[in-house]
Design a protein around this motif. Sequence first.
Motif, PDB file in Angstrom:
ATOM      1  N   GLU A 181     -48.235 -17.675 104.452  1.00 49.19           N
ATOM      2  CA  GLU A 181     -47.556 -18.854 104.984  1.00 49.19           C
ATOM      3  C   GLU A 181     -48.557 -19.784 105.666  1.00 49.19           C
ATOM      4  O   GLU A 181     -48.500 -21.002 105.501  1.00 49.19           O
ATOM      5  N   LEU A 182     -49.493 -19.219 106.414  1.00 45.62           N
ATOM      6  CA  LEU A 182     -50.502 -20.027 107.098  1.00 45.62           C
ATOM      7  C   LEU A 182     -51.396 -20.745 106.085  1.00 45.62           C
ATOM      8  O   LEU A 182     -51.732 -21.913 106.269  1.00 45.62           O
ATOM      9  N   VAL A 183     -51.763 -20.071 105.005  1.00 43.75           N
ATOM     10  CA  VAL A 183     -52.569 -20.714 103.959  1.00 43.75           C
ATOM     11  C   VAL A 183     -51.798 -21.879 103.354  1.00 43.75           C
ATOM     12  O   VAL A 183     -52.325 -22.988 103.201  1.00 43.75           O
ATOM     13  N   ALA A 184     -50.542 -21.648 103.018  1.00 46.25           N
ATOM     14  CA  ALA A 184     -49.729 -22.713 102.411  1.00 46.25           C
ATOM     15  C   ALA A 184     -49.576 -23.892 103.369  1.00 46.25           C
ATOM     16  O   ALA A 184     -49.731 -25.058 102.965  1.00 46.25           O
ATOM     17  N   LEU A 185     -49.288 -23.610 104.626  1.00 43.71           N
ATOM     18  CA  LEU A 185     -49.144 -24.676 105.614  1.00 43.71           C
ATOM     19  C   LEU A 185     -50.464 -25.415 105.832  1.00 43.71           C
ATOM     20  O   LEU A 185     -50.483 -26.647 105.949  1.00 43.71           O
ATOM     21  N   SER A 186     -51.570 -24.675 105.873  1.00 39.20           N
ATOM     22  CA  SER A 186     -52.885 -25.291 106.076  1.00 39.20           C
ATOM     23  C   SER A 186     -53.231 -26.227 104.930  1.00 39.20           C
ATOM     24  O   SER A 186     -53.718 -27.339 105.150  1.00 39.20           O
ATOM     25  N   GLU A 187     -52.969 -25.789 103.719  1.00 41.62           N
ATOM     26  CA  GLU A 187     -53.266 -26.644 102.572  1.00 41.62           C
ATOM     27  C   GLU A 187     -52.401 -27.896 102.601  1.00 41.62           C
ATOM     28  O   GLU A 187     -52.867 -28.994 102.302  1.00 41.62           O
ATOM     29  N   ARG A 188     -51.140 -27.739 102.985  1.00 39.53           N
ATOM     30  CA  ARG A 188     -50.264 -28.900 103.086  1.00 39.53           C
ATOM     31  C   ARG A 188     -50.747 -29.858 104.166  1.00 39.53           C
ATOM     32  O   ARG A 188     -50.786 -31.071 103.973  1.00 39.53           O
ATOM     33  N   GLU A 189     -51.142 -29.311 105.312  1.00 38.21           N
ATOM     34  CA  GLU A 189     -51.611 -30.152 106.415  1.00 38.21           C
ATOM     35  C   GLU A 189     -52.934 -30.835 106.059  1.00 38.21           C
ATOM     36  O   GLU A 189     -53.147 -31.999 106.419  1.00 38.21           O
ATOM     37  N   LEU A 190     -53.830 -30.142 105.358  1.00 35.41           N
ATOM     38  CA  LEU A 190     -55.076 -30.773 104.914  1.00 35.41           C
ATOM     39  C   LEU A 190     -54.792 -31.934 103.966  1.00 35.41           C
ATOM     40  O   LEU A 190     -55.402 -32.999 104.065  1.00 35.41           O
ATOM     41  N   THR A 191     -53.849 -31.743 103.072  1.00 34.34           N
ATOM     42  CA  THR A 191     -53.475 -32.799 102.130  1.00 34.34           C
ATOM     43  C   THR A 191     -52.827 -33.968 102.860  1.00 34.34           C
ATOM     44  O   THR A 191     -53.145 -35.127 102.596  1.00 34.34           O
ATOM     45  N   ASN A 192     -51.914 -33.667 103.793  1.00 36.76           N
ATOM     46  CA  ASN A 192     -51.260 -34.726 104.563  1.00 36.76           C
ATOM     47  C   ASN A 192     -52.274 -35.514 105.390  1.00 36.76           C
ATOM     48  O   ASN A 192     -52.207 -36.746 105.451  1.00 36.76           O
ATOM     49  N   ALA A 193     -53.189 -34.810 106.023  1.00 34.80           N
ATOM     50  CA  ALA A 193     -54.203 -35.486 106.832  1.00 34.80           C
ATOM     51  C   ALA A 193     -55.105 -36.346 105.954  1.00 34.80           C
ATOM     52  O   ALA A 193     -55.453 -37.468 106.327  1.00 34.80           O
ATOM     53  N   ALA A 194     -55.452 -35.844 104.773  1.00 35.39           N
ATOM     54  CA  ALA A 194     -56.321 -36.595 103.869  1.00 35.39           C
ATOM     55  C   ALA A 194     -55.668 -37.902 103.436  1.00 35.39           C
ATOM     56  O   ALA A 194     -56.350 -38.900 103.191  1.00 35.39           O
ATOM     57  N   SER A 195     -54.339 -37.916 103.316  1.00 39.26           N
ATOM     58  CA  SER A 195     -53.666 -39.147 102.896  1.00 39.26           C
ATOM     59  C   SER A 195     -53.397 -40.106 104.047  1.00 39.26           C
ATOM     60  O   SER A 195     -52.975 -41.221 103.809  1.00 39.26           O
ATOM     61  N   ALA A 196     -53.655 -39.682 105.261  1.00 35.17           N
ATOM     62  CA  ALA A 196     -53.460 -40.562 106.417  1.00 35.17           C
ATOM     63  C   ALA A 196     -54.575 -41.611 106.450  1.00 35.17           C
ATOM     64  O   ALA A 196     -55.682 -41.356 105.992  1.00 35.17           O
TER      65      ALA A 196
END
Length: 111
Positions: A3-18
């Motif tokens: 779950e932490l890996v999935a959330l981390s990847e999502r957060e990295l992607t979200n941050a990259a699009s900011a």
Amino acid sequence: RRELVALSERELTNAASAPAPHLYGSDRIHSSTAWGDGTEVAFERARTDNLTLKLRGLATWLAIVYYETRENDRGEMQDLHKQVMRAIRHLRESTGQARKVEAMPLSARVA
């Protein structure tokens, strides 16, 4: 961990699009610096007793710190960036979710 890996990847992607990835998750920007309070907000979430919120806070913290330290030329920041990259890589490897770097989106290339 999965779950932490999935959330981390999502957060990295979200941050990259900011527009400013290092300010991702910030409620306010410190007037004396170009940094936001995203790491503080994420760390507070990570300290809660609620497991879902704790994992989300940790994932967000990893993403923000990754982008805050990514292009910083100060030695201690470079060291922190390497530690964050190792932590994310270790999480991926420990869950069997490690992928070839070339197959990952640019925002998630932290190996």
